[in-house]
Each structure stands twice: as structure tokens, then as C-alpha cells.
Design a protein around this motif. Structure first.
Motif, PDB file in Angstrom:
ATOM      1  N   HIS A 121      -6.069  30.182   6.396  1.00 48.18           N
ATOM      2  CA  HIS A 121      -6.491  28.797   5.385  1.00 48.18           C
ATOM      3  C   HIS A 121      -5.947  27.491   6.410  1.00 48.18           C
ATOM      4  O   HIS A 121      -5.302  27.827   7.499  1.00 48.18           O
ATOM      5  N   LEU A 122      -6.074  26.425   5.703  1.00 47.39           N
ATOM      6  CA  LEU A 122      -5.680  25.703   6.191  1.00 47.39           C
ATOM      7  C   LEU A 122      -3.660  24.735   5.995  1.00 47.39           C
ATOM      8  O   LEU A 122      -3.193  25.067   5.228  1.00 47.39           O
ATOM      9  N   ARG A 123      -3.257  24.442   7.083  1.00 49.67           N
ATOM     10  CA  ARG A 123      -1.814  24.010   6.357  1.00 49.67           C
ATOM     11  C   ARG A 123      -1.987  22.309   6.959  1.00 49.67           C
ATOM     12  O   ARG A 123      -2.705  21.496   7.690  1.00 49.67           O
ATOM     13  N   ALA A 166       0.875  -0.720  -0.093  1.00 50.70           N
ATOM     14  CA  ALA A 166       0.400   0.146   0.167  1.00 50.70           C
ATOM     15  C   ALA A 166       0.500   1.199   0.243  1.00 50.70           C
ATOM     16  O   ALA A 166       2.066   1.084   0.263  1.00 50.70           O
ATOM     17  N   VAL A 167       0.098   2.614  -0.438  1.00 46.74           N
ATOM     18  CA  VAL A 167       0.913   3.816  -0.052  1.00 46.74           C
ATOM     19  C   VAL A 167       0.027   4.423   0.928  1.00 46.74           C
ATOM     20  O   VAL A 167      -0.695   4.224   1.381  1.00 46.74           O
ATOM     21  N   THR A 168       0.965   4.393   2.013  1.00 42.52           N
ATOM     22  CA  THR A 168       0.748   5.270   3.506  1.00 42.52           C
ATOM     23  C   THR A 168       0.700   6.489   3.706  1.00 42.52           C
ATOM     24  O   THR A 168       2.120   7.042   2.735  1.00 42.52           O
ATOM     25  N   ALA A 169       0.290   7.060   3.679  1.00 42.67           N
ATOM     26  CA  ALA A 169       0.449   9.044   4.166  1.00 42.67           C
ATOM     27  C   ALA A 169       0.427   8.927   5.993  1.00 42.67           C
ATOM     28  O   ALA A 169      -0.649   8.757   6.149  1.00 42.67           O
ATOM     29  N   GLU A 170       0.726   9.561   6.851  1.00 40.25           N
ATOM     30  CA  GLU A 170       0.352  10.269   7.453  1.00 40.25           C
ATOM     31  C   GLU A 170       0.634  11.969   7.382  1.00 40.25           C
ATOM     32  O   GLU A 170       1.240  12.373   7.502  1.00 40.25           O
ATOM     33  N   ILE A 171      -0.445  12.818   7.346  1.00 35.08           N
ATOM     34  CA  ILE A 171      -1.323  13.900   7.319  1.00 35.08           C
ATOM     35  C   ILE A 171      -1.988  15.131   8.393  1.00 35.08           C
ATOM     36  O   ILE A 171      -2.843  14.161   9.195  1.00 35.08           O
ATOM     37  N   THR A 172      -1.654  15.662   8.877  1.00 29.10           N
ATOM     38  CA  THR A 172      -2.108  16.121  10.269  1.00 29.10           C
ATOM     39  C   THR A 172      -2.126  17.661   8.713  1.00 29.10           C
ATOM     40  O   THR A 172      -1.950  18.213   8.433  1.00 29.10           O
ATOM     41  N   VAL A 173      -3.489  18.444   9.335  1.00 32.69           N
ATOM     42  CA  VAL A 173      -4.583  19.268   8.789  1.00 32.69           C
ATOM     43  C   VAL A 173      -4.599  20.194   9.912  1.00 32.69           C
ATOM     44  O   VAL A 173      -5.359  20.038  11.019  1.00 32.69           O
ATOM     45  N   GLU A 174      -4.402  21.762  10.281  1.00 37.37           N
ATOM     46  CA  GLU A 174      -4.658  22.970  11.212  1.00 37.37           C
ATOM     47  C   GLU A 174      -5.187  23.851  10.759  1.00 37.37           C
ATOM     48  O   GLU A 174      -4.534  23.740   9.174  1.00 37.37           O
ATOM     49  N   THR A 212      -2.362  25.614  -2.623  1.00 38.54           N
ATOM     50  CA  THR A 212      -3.022  25.003  -3.395  1.00 38.54           C
ATOM     51  C   THR A 212      -4.636  25.100  -2.905  1.00 38.54           C
ATOM     52  O   THR A 212      -4.798  25.542  -1.734  1.00 38.54           O
ATOM     53  N   VAL A 213      -5.568  25.369  -3.849  1.00 39.82           N
ATOM     54  CA  VAL A 213      -7.364  26.024  -3.644  1.00 39.82           C
ATOM     55  C   VAL A 213      -7.849  24.428  -3.159  1.00 39.82           C
ATOM     56  O   VAL A 213      -7.234  23.639  -4.139  1.00 39.82           O
ATOM     57  N   PHE A 214      -9.183  24.771  -2.253  1.00 43.83           N
ATOM     58  CA  PHE A 214      -9.842  23.934  -2.502  1.00 43.83           C
ATOM     59  C   PHE A 214     -11.188  24.313  -2.986  1.00 43.83           C
ATOM     60  O   PHE A 214     -11.699  26.021  -2.329  1.00 43.83           O
ATOM     61  N   SER A 215     -12.099  24.168  -2.881  1.00 48.97           N
ATOM     62  CA  SER A 215     -13.404  24.624  -3.128  1.00 48.97           C
ATOM     63  C   SER A 215     -14.790  24.005  -2.274  1.00 48.97           C
ATOM     64  O   SER A 215     -14.550  22.466  -2.049  1.00 48.97           O
ATOM     65  N   GLY A 216     -15.650  23.885  -1.448  1.00 46.53           N
ATOM     66  CA  GLY A 216     -16.880  23.815  -1.270  1.00 46.53           C
ATOM     67  C   GLY A 216     -16.551  23.179   0.694  1.00 46.53           C
ATOM     68  O   GLY A 216     -15.477  23.833   0.761  1.00 46.53           O
ATOM     69  N   ASP A 217     -17.448  22.272   0.847  1.00 49.24           N
ATOM     70  CA  ASP A 217     -16.501  21.135   2.270  1.00 49.24           C
ATOM     71  C   ASP A 217     -15.943  20.901   2.526  1.00 49.24           C
ATOM     72  O   ASP A 217     -15.949  20.450   3.688  1.00 49.24           O
ATOM     73  N   GLU A 218     -15.080  19.632   1.567  1.00 45.10           N
ATOM     74  CA  GLU A 218     -14.396  18.677   1.652  1.00 45.10           C
ATOM     75  C   GLU A 218     -13.218  18.849   1.133  1.00 45.10           C
ATOM     76  O   GLU A 218     -13.331  19.762   0.254  1.00 45.10           O
ATOM     77  N   ILE A 219     -12.374  19.191   1.681  1.00 47.70           N
ATOM     78  CA  ILE A 219     -10.484  18.455   0.702  1.00 47.70           C
ATOM     79  C   ILE A 219     -10.259  16.928   0.463  1.00 47.70           C
ATOM     80  O   ILE A 219     -10.154  16.487   1.170  1.00 47.70           O
ATOM     81  N   ASP A 220      -9.419  16.952  -1.014  1.00 44.90           N
ATOM     82  CA  ASP A 220      -9.349  15.267  -1.037  1.00 44.90           C
ATOM     83  C   ASP A 220      -8.011  16.150  -0.662  1.00 44.90           C
ATOM     84  O   ASP A 220      -7.751  16.457  -1.918  1.00 44.90           O
ATOM     85  N   LEU A 221      -7.115  14.945  -0.403  1.00 49.81           N
ATOM     86  CA  LEU A 221      -6.089  14.996  -0.162  1.00 49.81           C
ATOM     87  C   LEU A 221      -5.050  13.855  -0.894  1.00 49.81           C
ATOM     88  O   LEU A 221      -4.140  14.050  -1.355  1.00 49.81           O
ATOM     89  N   THR A 242       8.004  14.414   2.918  1.00 46.74           N
ATOM     90  CA  THR A 242       7.535  14.604   4.065  1.00 46.74           C
ATOM     91  C   THR A 242       7.565  15.937   2.903  1.00 46.74           C
ATOM     92  O   THR A 242       8.103  16.050   1.705  1.00 46.74           O
ATOM     93  N   PHE A 243       6.322  17.064   3.589  1.00 45.76           N
ATOM     94  CA  PHE A 243       5.724  18.186   2.233  1.00 45.76           C
ATOM     95  C   PHE A 243       4.737  18.762   3.945  1.00 45.76           C
ATOM     96  O   PHE A 243       4.635  17.665   4.510  1.00 45.76           O
ATOM     97  N   ARG A 244       4.607  19.825   2.746  1.00 47.09           N
ATOM     98  CA  ARG A 244       3.985  20.672   3.400  1.00 47.09           C
ATOM     99  C   ARG A 244       2.672  21.898   2.501  1.00 47.09           C
ATOM    100  O   ARG A 244       4.041  22.104   1.460  1.00 47.09           O
ATOM    101  N   ILE A 245       1.626  21.843   2.569  1.00 42.06           N
ATOM    102  CA  ILE A 245       0.704  22.565   1.844  1.00 42.06           C
ATOM    103  C   ILE A 245      -0.096  23.051   2.915  1.00 42.06           C
ATOM    104  O   ILE A 245      -0.597  22.989   3.474  1.00 42.06           O
ATOM    105  N   ILE A 246      -0.349  24.310   1.630  1.00 39.60           N
ATOM    106  CA  ILE A 246      -1.232  25.475   2.277  1.00 39.60           C
ATOM    107  C   ILE A 246      -2.312  25.308   1.367  1.00 39.60           C
ATOM    108  O   ILE A 246      -2.029  25.698   0.124  1.00 39.60           O
ATOM    109  N   LEU A 247      -3.634  25.172   2.111  1.00 41.03           N
ATOM    110  CA  LEU A 247      -4.736  24.844   1.348  1.00 41.03           C
ATOM    111  C   LEU A 247      -5.666  26.323   1.416  1.00 41.03           C
ATOM    112  O   LEU A 247      -5.924  26.731   2.545  1.00 41.03           O
ATOM    113  N   ARG A 248      -5.911  26.754   0.562  1.00 41.53           N
ATOM    114  CA  ARG A 248      -7.176  27.658   0.840  1.00 41.53           C
ATOM    115  C   ARG A 248      -8.396  28.153   0.055  1.00 41.53           C
ATOM    116  O   ARG A 248      -8.049  27.699  -1.027  1.00 41.53           O
TER     117      ARG A 248
END
Ligand SMILES: [Zn+2]
Ligand SMILES: [Zn+2]
Length: 180
Positions: free
Chosen positions: A54-56, A41-49, A112-121, A83-89
Motif C-alpha cells: 500500500h501507500l502511506r 492559503a491552506v498549505t500542506a506538506e505531504i510525503t507519500v511512500e 482510505t482506498v483509491f482506484s485508478g492511476d491517481e490519488i487525490d489528497l 499532522t496526519f498519517r494515511i494508509i492508501l490502499r
């Protein structure tokens, strides 16, 4: 891999992803094209805050892959660990703000930008993995490759092909001197 934006409140939101490669179209395409094979599998551990307006997302992606050496064609295992860091606006946010901020931040930060109520990573996860797959994989820095004449793997030892003799001006001169 989807997070409801209103679930991210004061505390960081932790996302654990463990998905087969088939879920990621870009990675599945790389496997179909023979760029590399994925083992497990591809695994990921992501913290969104939340951070200001915006969200990081900060995370780590891991995958075990199998590559084909570009010199000797041997298959060998490799591990992707990035490892990576993304700003979601939100899409509505003014772009000038994003640009201003990026100038101040280090360049490993992705916006990156998102719209709506969900973000898909899922896109971000597969992009991180894809970026780490080497274009010209080498089984080792000292790989000797294959003999251009007989195709023998020179890592296993020398083949019986004679060393190529290229006549040079110097050798012609040497012969001339010998015969005098
Ligand atoms: Zn090799
Ligand atoms: Zn040879």
C-alpha cells in the motif's frame, strides 16, 4: 493535489500544496456558514511512500483562520496546524486486511482506498483542517462573556447592572431572626 501512483517509486514522493480555500468545498462551506473565516492559503506538506502493498501518506496541514468567540462574540485569529498519517490502499484490496492492520496500529492512523492511476489528497487535506476547527471557540479560557442583561462585554470591565438578588430560604430565616 493529485499524484500519479506510478510516480511513487522507491523514493518518497513529496507534495507541496498551497491552495486558496475556494478549492476545498468543505472549507468553503464552513466559511459560507460562518463557522470560521480563512485568512490566506491552506498549505500542506505531504510525503507519500510505498510500504508493502500500500501507500502511506504522512503530512502536515496549516491554515490561518479567524474564529468568533462563543461567549463574547469577539473575533480572534487562530492557527490550524495538524499532522496526519494515511494508509492508501487500492480499492480491490481485501477489506479484512485493512481491518487486521488497523487493529495493530495506533488510532490516529486513517485508512482510505483509491482506484485508478491517481490519488487525490484534497479531501484528506480539507478533512484534517475541518477537524481542527473548534465547535465552541473561546477567545481565552478566562473569557467572561457578555452580561445577560445589558449585553456588555464583561472582559472590558463590569457593567452597571445590579447583581441579581435571589431570595432564599436562608435569607428569609435571617430576616425572621432579626425581627424577633
Ligand atoms: Zn470571548
Ligand atoms: Zn449588564
Amino acid at each position: 493535489m493529485k499524484i500519479r501512483v506510478d510516480h511513487i517509486k522507491d523514493k518518497p514522493y513529496l507534495l507541496h500544496v498551497e491552495e486558496p480555500v475556494e478549492v476545498f468545498p468543505v472549507l468553503a462551506g464552513m466559511r459560507a456558514d460562518g463557522v470560521c473565516d480563512f485568512c490566506g492559503a491552506v498549505t500542506a506538506e505531504i510525503t507519500v511512500e510505498r510500504e508493502f502493498d500500500h501507500l502511506r501518506a504522512s503530512g502536515r496541514v496549516q491554515a490561518n483562520i479567524e474564529l468568533t468567540c462563543s461567549r463574547c462574540l469577539a473575533e480572534y485569529p487562530a492557527a490550524i496546524d495538524s499532522t496526519f498519517r494515511i494508509i492508501l490502499r487500492r480499492e480491490s484490496a481485501r477489506h479484512s486486511d485493512i481491518e487486521e492492520e488497523l487493529e495493530l496500529c495506533d488510532d490516529d492512523l486513517i485508512a482510505t482506498v483509491f482506484s485508478g492511476d491517481e490519488i487525490d489528497l484534497s479531501r484528506e487535506i480539507e478533512e484534517q483542517v475541518a477537524m481542527e476547527v473548534p465547535m465552541k471557540p473561546l477567545c481565552g479560557d478566562g473569557c467572561r462573556g457578555l452580561c445577560p442583561s445589558c449585553g456588555a462585554d464583561l472582559n472590558q470591565g463590569a457593567c452597571d447592572c445590579p447583581d441579581e438578588i435571589i431570595p432564599t430560604a436562608f435569607s428569609a430565616l435571617r430576616n425572621f431572626k432579626t425581627f424577633r
